[in-house]
Motif scaffolding. Structure first.
Motif, PDB file in Angstrom:
ATOM      1  N   GLU A  42      -7.905  -6.375   6.006  1.00 45.22           N
ATOM      2  CA  GLU A  42      -8.117  -5.562   4.815  1.00 45.22           C
ATOM      3  C   GLU A  42      -7.176  -4.368   4.868  1.00 45.22           C
ATOM      4  OE1 GLU A  42     -12.224  -4.410   4.897  1.00 45.22           O
ATOM      5  OE2 GLU A  42     -12.932  -6.447   4.480  1.00 45.22           O
ATOM      6  N   ALA A  98       0.832  -1.206   0.000  1.00 46.22           N
ATOM      7  CA  ALA A  98       0.000   0.000   0.000  1.00 46.22           C
ATOM      8  C   ALA A  98       0.864   1.253   0.000  1.00 46.22           C
ATOM      9  CB  ALA A  98      -0.936  -0.002   1.211  1.00 46.22           C
ATOM     10  N   LYS A 123      -8.710   0.794  -3.786  1.00 50.08           N
ATOM     11  CA  LYS A 123      -8.891  -0.653  -3.729  1.00 50.08           C
ATOM     12  C   LYS A 123      -8.643  -1.143  -2.309  1.00 50.08           C
ATOM     13  CE  LYS A 123      -4.092  -1.382  -5.031  1.00 50.08           C
ATOM     14  NZ  LYS A 123      -3.790   0.027  -5.051  1.00 50.08           N
ATOM     15  N   THR A 124      -9.117  -2.329  -2.055  1.00 49.47           N
ATOM     16  CA  THR A 124      -8.875  -3.021  -0.801  1.00 49.47           C
ATOM     17  C   THR A 124      -8.283  -4.379  -1.123  1.00 49.47           C
ATOM     18  OG1 THR A 124     -10.678  -1.896   0.345  1.00 49.47           O
ATOM     19  CG2 THR A 124      -9.924  -3.990   1.291  1.00 49.47           C
ATOM     20  N   ASP A 165     -12.908  -3.319  -4.966  1.00 48.14           N
ATOM     21  CA  ASP A 165     -12.967  -1.866  -4.961  1.00 48.14           C
ATOM     22  C   ASP A 165     -13.147  -1.415  -3.520  1.00 48.14           C
ATOM     23  OD1 ASP A 165     -12.756  -1.694  -7.728  1.00 48.14           O
ATOM     24  OD2 ASP A 165     -14.929  -1.743  -8.018  1.00 48.14           O
ATOM     25  N   ARG A 166     -12.571  -0.288  -3.203  1.00 47.00           N
ATOM     26  CA  ARG A 166     -12.646   0.246  -1.846  1.00 47.00           C
ATOM     27  C   ARG A 166     -14.060   0.742  -1.565  1.00 47.00           C
ATOM     28  NH1 ARG A 166      -8.869   5.089   0.473  1.00 47.00           N
ATOM     29  NH2 ARG A 166      -9.642   4.994   2.603  1.00 47.00           N
ATOM     30  N   ARG A 167     -14.597   0.336  -0.427  1.00 47.64           N
ATOM     31  CA  ARG A 167     -15.939   0.786  -0.028  1.00 47.64           C
ATOM     32  C   ARG A 167     -15.914   2.274   0.283  1.00 47.64           C
ATOM     33  NH1 ARG A 167     -16.444  -2.489   4.783  1.00 47.64           N
ATOM     34  NH2 ARG A 167     -15.157  -4.142   4.002  1.00 47.64           N
ATOM     35  N   TRP A 226      -7.391  -7.848   0.576  1.00 47.21           N
ATOM     36  CA  TRP A 226      -7.780  -8.549   1.793  1.00 47.21           C
ATOM     37  C   TRP A 226      -7.166  -9.950   1.816  1.00 47.21           C
ATOM     38  CZ3 TRP A 226     -10.218 -13.127   1.011  1.00 47.21           C
ATOM     39  CH2 TRP A 226     -10.807 -13.324  -0.228  1.00 47.21           C
ATOM     40  N   SER A 249      -6.557  -0.922   2.644  1.00 45.86           N
ATOM     41  CA  SER A 249      -7.138  -0.110   1.572  1.00 45.86           C
ATOM     42  C   SER A 249      -6.265   1.101   1.295  1.00 45.86           C
ATOM     43  CB  SER A 249      -8.530   0.383   1.977  1.00 45.86           C
ATOM     44  OG  SER A 249      -9.382  -0.707   2.268  1.00 45.86           O
ATOM     45  N   ASP A 250      -6.115   1.406   0.002  1.00 42.50           N
ATOM     46  CA  ASP A 250      -5.423   2.636  -0.388  1.00 42.50           C
ATOM     47  C   ASP A 250      -6.262   3.323  -1.461  1.00 42.50           C
ATOM     48  OD1 ASP A 250      -4.571   1.820  -3.122  1.00 42.50           O
ATOM     49  OD2 ASP A 250      -3.244   0.438  -2.064  1.00 42.50           O
ATOM     50  N   THR A 251      -5.825   4.488  -1.922  1.00 42.59           N
ATOM     51  CA  THR A 251      -6.639   5.274  -2.850  1.00 42.59           C
ATOM     52  C   THR A 251      -6.208   5.157  -4.310  1.00 42.59           C
ATOM     53  OG1 THR A 251      -5.312   7.217  -2.276  1.00 42.59           O
ATOM     54  CG2 THR A 251      -7.383   6.940  -1.112  1.00 42.59           C
TER      55      THR A 251
END
Length: 160
Positions: free
Chosen positions: A99, A72, A146-147, A139-141, A149, A101-103
């Motif tokens: 999990e 990440a 994205k995530t 896809d990131r919530r 996991w 998550s990054d942008t």
């Protein structure tokens, strides 16, 4: 002499145990220091959930955390944006889900084959594949990005 009447004992109700949290979530700076802190926080949380620092579950999930957080920071970093880590106990603690998550939605992780040892990146995901029971990318919530996991069987329920 009068013998005392027998006392009737009612079973005591078990003392209420403090609720064991089943989720840990936090944002970290997209820096190597942030990645190290995320790894330490996940390890500490697992220890608090009854998976000791030197146990299989803690060591395995901490290593997976290190790899996903390093990815990440290295590949998903957007200046000024944090990455997020979520650790959740599922199925009453029998399964743990991590999990990260990054942008950066356009930079999806790519798993290289073991034969491609001269590649510059991707070997960390080989480790994640070997250690996790399952892993993937979504896809990131609630936002861009994205995530990644990974899930792992914990082998025993949470202990407070």
């Amino acid at each position: 002499m009068h013998s005392p009447s027998p006392q009737r004992h009612r079973p005591l109700a078990p003392a209420p145990s403090p609720a064991v949290p089943t989720e840990f979530a936090m944002a970290f700076t997209s820096t190597p220091r942030g990645a190290r802190l995320a790894r330490l926080f996940v390890s500490h949380c697992l220890n608090a959930w009854g998976h000791p620092y030197d146990g299989r579950v803690n060591e395995t999930l901490t290593l997976i955390t290190a790899e996903l957080c390093a990815n990440a920071v290295t590949h998903g970093r957007v200046p000024g944006r944090d990455f997020h880590v979520r650790l959740a106990a599922e199925r009453e603690g029998e399964r743990l889900r991590l999990e990260v998550s990054d942008t950066r939605a356009e930079r999806r992780p790519v798993l290289v084959s073991p034969a491609e040892t001269d590649t510059e990146s991707g070997r960390g995901l080989l480790l994640v594949t070997a250690l996790a029971d399952d892993w993937g990318v979504t896809d990131r919530r609630g936002g861009p990005g994205k995530t990644v996991w990974a899930s792992l069987r914990a082998g025993r329920p949470l202990v407070g």
